[in-house]
Design a protein around this motif. Structure first.
Motif, PDB file in Angstrom:
ATOM      1  N   PRO A 268       0.832  -1.209   0.000  1.00 25.65           N
ATOM      2  CA  PRO A 268       0.000   0.000   0.000  1.00 25.65           C
ATOM      3  C   PRO A 268       0.864   1.255   0.000  1.00 25.65           C
ATOM      4  O   PRO A 268       2.031   1.219   0.400  1.00 25.65           O
ATOM      5  CB  PRO A 268      -0.795  -0.114   1.297  1.00 25.65           C
ATOM      6  N   ASP A 269       0.281   2.349  -0.426  1.00 23.06           N
ATOM      7  CA  ASP A 269       0.953   3.645  -0.359  1.00 23.06           C
ATOM      8  C   ASP A 269       0.950   4.090   1.100  1.00 23.06           C
ATOM      9  O   ASP A 269      -0.102   4.197   1.720  1.00 23.06           O
ATOM     10  CB  ASP A 269       0.220   4.665  -1.234  1.00 23.06           C
ATOM     11  N   THR A 270       2.111   4.315   1.627  1.00 23.95           N
ATOM     12  CA  THR A 270       2.229   4.742   3.034  1.00 23.95           C
ATOM     13  C   THR A 270       3.096   5.989   3.123  1.00 23.95           C
ATOM     14  O   THR A 270       4.031   6.053   3.908  1.00 23.95           O
ATOM     15  CB  THR A 270       2.831   3.620   3.902  1.00 23.95           C
ATOM     16  N   ALA A 271       2.774   6.965   2.312  1.00 19.87           N
ATOM     17  CA  ALA A 271       3.587   8.181   2.238  1.00 19.87           C
ATOM     18  C   ALA A 271       3.609   8.963   3.551  1.00 19.87           C
ATOM     19  O   ALA A 271       4.616   9.545   3.915  1.00 19.87           O
ATOM     20  CB  ALA A 271       3.083   9.074   1.107  1.00 19.87           C
ATOM     21  N   SER A 272       2.500   8.985   4.270  1.00 21.95           N
ATOM     22  CA  SER A 272       2.498   9.757   5.517  1.00 21.95           C
ATOM     23  C   SER A 272       3.076   8.910   6.647  1.00 21.95           C
ATOM     24  O   SER A 272       2.911   7.704   6.692  1.00 21.95           O
ATOM     25  CB  SER A 272       1.084  10.215   5.863  1.00 21.95           C
ATOM     26  N   ARG A 273       3.773   9.588   7.554  1.00 18.70           N
ATOM     27  CA  ARG A 273       4.424   8.914   8.670  1.00 18.70           C
ATOM     28  C   ARG A 273       4.031   9.568   9.977  1.00 18.70           C
ATOM     29  O   ARG A 273       3.834  10.775  10.024  1.00 18.70           O
ATOM     30  CB  ARG A 273       5.935   9.064   8.584  1.00 18.70           C
ATOM     31  N   PRO A 274       4.014   8.785  11.031  1.00 14.56           N
ATOM     32  CA  PRO A 274       3.831   9.410  12.345  1.00 14.56           C
ATOM     33  C   PRO A 274       5.098  10.194  12.694  1.00 14.56           C
ATOM     34  O   PRO A 274       6.151   9.977  12.103  1.00 14.56           O
ATOM     35  CB  PRO A 274       3.650   8.214  13.284  1.00 14.56           C
TER      36      PRO A 274
END
Length: 184
Positions: free
Chosen positions: A88-94
């Motif tokens: 999956p696209d997981t471009a955002s990070r905590p």
């Protein structure tokens, strides 16, 4: 929280509801089928990929020296590739703002490693298992020692719990998203 005998139990108590929601969300995946196992791995990727990248960016080596050996994103990506599944696209990070939040995040990732050992029994032997089959009880014991050494005050344990909750939320969202795509 310092009334708890140790940091692990304090974290477990503080995140019990989060953990339960994640377990419920992941119970939708039938690991005995290719489709279910693929969805499970994609859901795991929603958490693992951005969280490990965020931990890397936060510089965990001074608090968890064996961090590189704990990383499992590459195993997860290899298993997805072996199944012919796109991650999956997981471009955002905590964003982890403190070492306590980093420790809370690693606590969740390492806990999932222990859970994976149990789940691996359900996965057919001909499915790729580098991710779910990677377990090392020694790493868990070492992490517990680090947690007990570094998470002493209520404030530290609260910050670690906040970090852990943010990771649980990513896993829950990933499981719900991938479960929906499977029609569950």
């Amino acid at each position: 929280m310092t009334d708890s005998p140790d940091a692990r139990h304090a974290l477990r108590a503080a995140t019990a509801a989060d953990h339960e929601r994640v377990d419920r969300a992941f119970s939708a995946f039938d690991l005995t089928t290719r489709e279910g196992y693929s969805g499970f791995l994609r859901a795991q990727a929603h958490g693992f990929l951005p969280v490990e990248a965020a931990i890397d960016g936060a510089g965990p080596h001074d608090i968890v020296p064996d961090w590189p050996a704990r990383r499992r994103s590459q195993s997860l990506l290899a298993d997805l590739d072996a199944l012919g599944v796109t991650p999956p696209d997981t471009a955002s990070r905590p964003l982890f703002r403190s070492r306590e939040e980093i420790l809370g995040a690693i606590y969740v990732l390492e806990g999932s490693r222990l859970g994976g050992r149990m789940l691996a029994r359900s996965v057919p032997a001909d499915f790729p298992r580098a991710f779910i089959g990677s377990s090392d009880a020694g790493m868990w014991r070492t992490l517990i020692e680090i947690l007990d050494k570094l998470l002493i005050s209520d404030e530290q344990r609260t910050a670690a719990s906040d970090g852990a909750r943010s990771v649980f939320a990513l896993f829950e969202a990933g499981a719900r998203q991938e479960g929906t795509q499977l029609g569950r």
